[in-house]
Design a protein around this motif. Structure first.
Motif: not given
Length: 91
Positions: A29-33, A50-54, A82-86
Motif C-alpha cells: 500500500v505504501r508503494a502504491s501511487n 506481508s508482501e503476499r497479500a490480496v 496469501l494474506v487476505i485483507t478487506s
C-alpha cells in the motif's frame, strides 16, 4: 437507524489505527501511487507487512453469481498461503 450506526461503529472501538509511519503499515500500500493515510486493523496487524497479500473488496451485499466467484477467489488465495485483507467491512 441507531442500530445500523452502532453495528458499524462498535467494531472500530475494538481495533486500532495503523498509519503510514507504523512499521505494520502494508508495504504494498505504501508503494502504491495513492497510499491511504490510515488503516483500521483488528487482530494481528503484523500480518499486514506481508508482501503476499490480496484484498477481497466489494463483497458487501454480494449476489450470485459474484458470491460464488468471491468464494472461489478466497479459496485460491488461502491455498496459495496469501494474506487476505478487506476494506471497511461490516461483518
Amino acid at each position: 437507524m441507531l442500530l445500523n450506526i452502532r453495528n458499524q461503529v462498535d467494531p472500530i472501538s475494538r481495533g486500532l489505527i495503523v498509519d503510514q509511519f507504523d512499521p505494520d503499515y502494508p508495504p504494498l500500500v505504501r508503494a502504491s501511487n495513492n497510499p491511504i493515510p490510515i488503516l483500521w486493523a483488528r487482530g494481528n496487524q503484523s500480518i499486514l507487512r506481508s508482501e503476499r497479500a490480496v484484498a477481497c473488496v466489494g463483497s458487501r451485499d454480494i449476489r450470485s453469481p459474484y458470491s460464488g466467484l468471491q468464494a472461489a477467489f478466497a479459496d485460491v488465495a488461502i491455498k496459495e498461503d496469501l494474506v487476505i485483507t478487506s476494506g471497511f467491512a461490516i461483518g
